[in-house]
Design an enzyme around this catalytic site. Structure first.
Site, PDB file in Angstrom:
ATOM      1  N   LYS A   1     -10.344  12.868   7.868  1.00 49.54           N
ATOM      2  CA  LYS A   1      -9.834  12.527   9.194  1.00 49.54           C
ATOM      3  C   LYS A   1      -9.825  13.781  10.070  1.00 49.54           C
ATOM      4  CE  LYS A   1      -6.583   8.806   7.983  1.00 49.54           C
ATOM      5  NZ  LYS A   1      -7.235   7.739   8.775  1.00 49.54           N
TER       6      LYS A   1
ATOM      7  N   ASP B   1     -12.216   6.843   3.696  1.00 55.59           N
ATOM      8  CA  ASP B   1     -11.000   6.683   4.494  1.00 55.59           C
ATOM      9  C   ASP B   1     -10.553   5.214   4.545  1.00 55.59           C
ATOM     10  OD1 ASP B   1      -8.866   7.468   6.013  1.00 55.59           O
ATOM     11  OD2 ASP B   1      -9.993   7.707   7.885  1.00 55.59           O
TER      12      ASP B   1
ATOM     13  N   GLU C   1      -9.374   3.470   2.251  1.00 59.17           N
ATOM     14  CA  GLU C   1      -8.882   3.569   0.865  1.00 59.17           C
ATOM     15  C   GLU C   1      -7.793   2.546   0.559  1.00 59.17           C
ATOM     16  OE1 GLU C   1      -7.637   5.231   3.277  1.00 59.17           O
ATOM     17  OE2 GLU C   1      -5.488   5.042   2.937  1.00 59.17           O
TER      18      GLU C   1
ATOM     19  N   LYS D   1       0.853  -1.194   0.000  1.00 58.38           N
ATOM     20  CA  LYS D   1       0.000   0.000   0.000  1.00 58.38           C
ATOM     21  C   LYS D   1       0.885   1.240   0.000  1.00 58.38           C
ATOM     22  CE  LYS D   1      -3.118   2.704   3.011  1.00 58.38           C
ATOM     23  NZ  LYS D   1      -3.982   2.741   4.202  1.00 58.38           N
TER      24      LYS D   1
ATOM     25  N   ARG E   1      -7.571  -0.651   1.128  1.00 58.00           N
ATOM     26  CA  ARG E   1      -8.107  -1.886   0.530  1.00 58.00           C
ATOM     27  C   ARG E   1      -8.549  -1.640  -0.913  1.00 58.00           C
ATOM     28  NH1 ARG E   1     -12.234  -2.134   5.505  1.00 58.00           N
ATOM     29  NH2 ARG E   1     -10.380  -1.210   6.426  1.00 58.00           N
TER      30      ARG E   1
HETATM   31  N1  BES Z   1      -4.142   4.702   6.921  1.00 56.31           N
HETATM   32  C1  BES Z   1      -5.237   4.412   7.759  1.00 56.31           C
HETATM   33  C2  BES Z   1      -4.878   3.445   8.885  1.00 56.31           C
HETATM   34  C3  BES Z   1      -3.892   3.962   9.906  1.00 56.31           C
HETATM   35  C4  BES Z   1      -4.322   4.562  11.060  1.00 56.31           C
HETATM   36  C5  BES Z   1      -2.550   3.775   9.714  1.00 56.31           C
HETATM   37  C6  BES Z   1      -3.413   5.004  11.996  1.00 56.31           C
HETATM   38  C7  BES Z   1      -1.636   4.218  10.649  1.00 56.31           C
HETATM   39  C8  BES Z   1      -2.062   4.830  11.797  1.00 56.31           C
HETATM   40  C9  BES Z   1      -6.358   3.773   6.931  1.00 56.31           C
HETATM   41  O1  BES Z   1      -6.441   4.193   5.620  1.00 56.31           O
HETATM   42  C10 BES Z   1      -7.637   4.153   7.584  1.00 56.31           C
HETATM   43  O2  BES Z   1      -7.965   5.303   7.588  1.00 56.31           O
HETATM   44  N2  BES Z   1      -8.345   3.164   8.112  1.00 56.31           N
HETATM   45  C11 BES Z   1      -9.587   3.385   8.745  1.00 56.31           C
HETATM   46  C12 BES Z   1     -10.519   2.279   8.331  1.00 56.31           C
HETATM   47  C13 BES Z   1     -11.945   2.513   8.708  1.00 56.31           C
HETATM   48  C14 BES Z   1     -12.523   3.687   7.953  1.00 56.31           C
HETATM   49  C15 BES Z   1     -12.719   1.258   8.400  1.00 56.31           C
HETATM   50  C16 BES Z   1      -9.351   3.367  10.247  1.00 56.31           C
HETATM   51  O3  BES Z   1      -8.519   2.599  10.727  1.00 56.31           O
HETATM   52  O4  BES Z   1     -10.001   4.142  10.946  1.00 56.31           O
HETATM   53 ZN    ZN Z   2      -4.719   4.864   4.760  1.00 53.89          ZN
HETATM   54 MN    MN Z   3      -7.597   5.957   5.379  1.00 55.03          MN
END
Ligand code: BES
Ligand code: ZN
Ligand code: MN
Length: 497
Positions: free
Chosen positions: A274, A344, A346, A262, A348
């Site tokens: 975010k 968010d 994204e 990724k 996947r």
């Molecule tokens: N890049 C983030 C995950 C992340 C969070 C990486 C903190 C490193 C530190 C990912 O794209 C994300 O935003 N995931 C969401 C998924 C949710 C919307 C199902 C998350 O973890 O909140």
């Molecule tokens: Zn991300």
């Molecule tokens: Mn994200």
């Protein structure tokens, strides 16, 4: 940093590093240094709360009788209990200790007492820890005062098996250079590192090593039907890219092993924006891809006997008038449709098309993907383990065991049909979130699993908790860890070559 191995000590260093076993047993070189300094080592040994415990360091400043400014005494604990990795830990803490004392050149003197770990292995692992912990990303510090910069420039390791240690370290240095590349990429800032510039760096770094690098832009991806990957980059002024790296070090007819990463160069969350605090962390949302790039460099530069491919999906997730909306439905390269309920989630979306493309193009026998996929994995495993999800029995065990050897630990997480059902969508084939908070990391894994073809062994590493280090660890200074490079290099060396 210059690291050399010699049978006999060369020029005089600023600091000597010698070893003491539990019970105050000085190695022969430590004893001779103690004599020269009129008992300086034995004196502090008793005064300080040191006791030669394994990995403990004791610094003696301004010893009499010698020209060196420091002696660092290293505790070994019980000699029979020493393990190879202890020497990496010692090397790593030596880097910090020597810099703390403003030492420029050091000489580490092994005695012949260390019988339980082969001497050359002990020496090369110590050197590896020294080197890995010397990494710094300081290119934007234009006014850093001299006294804040690290001083250590060269370390001479005196060991009777010098030639063997040198040879062993030669490979380790190549892998360390690959780790440094991954750390540089992860540390680089998002106004400088974006999909196009990132793709160019990959080409520049890997092509000279004989790796075939191909870059696909939006037009090519549109033709291939990668609606999900494109949907993530569509809100950004920077076009998304897919980069493939092919290394042929194995036999002609040998199947490819594949690594997919990724590479979200910045993750604002998109329209599902975010919160502001901490958003700057999302510059390292491309750490999975950096591990793949680093791994490819490691494999090629050490001449691994394997056919390996790397595929990285690079995009910037931005909110704008052209950005994807919650509720959009996109068609992936696999033909499956995805309802985007949260922009968010994204990672996947870019990975599903990268995984499919990888399987169509390279027909790998196995795929490992790496991604900073979910915040939920940090809730589950903190910063001590990455998560591994897999459709295979052996693959996760092999990855876990390779990780243990290099201190990049993984924890095997479960998959479950109930979680797979949770991403069925009433409007499309799949939705990109479950809608609940349960098993967030597994939900992400199940989404990816729907894009794995029959017969392909697959493992998904969620590295969101281990990609960036806020507290110094063995061989990892604060900042970008380069997690995955050493683990996967070990894995390939042990199970694929
Ligand atoms: N890049 C983030 C995950 C992340 C969070 C990486 C903190 C490193 C530190 C990912 O794209 C994300 O935003 N995931 C969401 C998924 C949710 C919307 C199902 C998350 O973890 O909140
Ligand atoms: Zn991300
Ligand atoms: Mn994200």
């Amino acid at each position: 940093m210059k690291i050399s191995f010699e049978k006999k000590p060369g020029h005089k260093p600023d600091a000597y590093v010698v070893f003491v076993a539990e019970g105050g047993k000085l190695t022969a070189p430590a004893q001779s240094l103690d004599k020269k300094t009129h008992g300086a080592i034995k004196r502090v040994f008793h005064a300080a709360d040191f006791e030669a415990k394994k990995g403990k360091l004791l610094a003696i400043s301004g010893p009499a009788g010698i020209s060196a400014s420091h002696i660092i005494v290293v505790g070994l604990g019980k000699l029979v209990e020493l393990k190879v990795r202890d020497f990496e830990k010692i090397g790593s803490s030596l880097t910090s200790e020597l810099n703390k004392h403003r030492v420029v050149s050091a000489q580490v003197i092994f005695g012949d007492e260390l019988k339980h770990v082969p001497e050359e292995t002990a020496a090369s692992h110590l050197a590896e820890g020294l080197l890995l912990n010397s990494y710094r990303f300081d290119k934007y510090l234009t006014k850093e005062p001299k006294e804040k910069k690290p001083t250590l420039k060269s370390v001479e390791i005196v060991v009777s098996a010098a030639a063997e240690a040198r040879k062993d370290f030669d490979t380790k240095r190549k892998v360390a250079d690959a780790v440094f590349l991954a750390r540089d990429l992860v540390s680089e800032v998002p106004n400088v590192l974006y999909p196009e510039s990132y793709a160019e760096i990959i080409k520049r770094e890997l092509s000279p090593l004989g790796i075939e690098v191909k870059i696909l832009g939006r037009k090519e991806m549109q033709k291939l039907g990668m609606g999900a990957l494109i949907s993530v980059g569509i809100g950004s002024a920077r076009e998304e890219k897919l980069v493939t790296m092919q290394y042929r070090g194995g036999k002609k007819n040998q199947k490819n092993v594949a690594f997919v990463g990724k590479g979200v160069t910045f993750d604002t969350g998109g329209i599902s924006l975010k919160p502001g605090p901490g958003m700057e962390d999302m510059k390292w949302d491309m750490a999975g891809s950096a591990a793949v790039v680093g791994l490819m460099k490691a494999l090629a530069s050490r001449g691994a006997k394997v056919n390996a491919v790397g595929v990285v999906a690079l995009a910037e997730n931005m909110p704008s008038g052209t950005a994807s909306r919650p509720g959009d439905i996109v068609t992936t390269m696999s033909g499956q449709t995805v309802e985007i309920l949260n922009t968010d989630a994204e990672g996947r979306l870019i990975l599903c098309d990268a995984l499919w493309y990888c399987q169509e193009e390279f027909k790998p026998s196995q795929i490992v993907d790496l991604a900073t996929l979910t915040g939920a994995v940090i809730i589950a495993l903190g910063h001590e383990y990455g998560a591994v999800f897999s459709n295979d029995d052996k693959l996760p065990q092999h990855l876990i065991s390779a990780g243990k050897e290099v201190g990049e630990e993984l924890w095997h997480m479960p998959l479950n049909d109930a979680w797979d059902k949770a991403i069925d969508s009433p409007a499309a084939d799949i939705k990109n979130i479950s809608g609940g908070r349960d098993a967030g990391s597994a939900i992400g894994a199940h989404f990816l699993k729907r894009f794995i073809q029959k017969g392909v062994a697959w493992a998904h590493l969620d590295i969101a908790g281990v990609a960036w280090v806020n507290k110094e660890r063995t061989s990892v200074p604060k900042g970008a860890a380069g997690f995955g490079v050493r683990l996967l290099d070990r894995y390939v060396a042990e199970y694929c070559e």
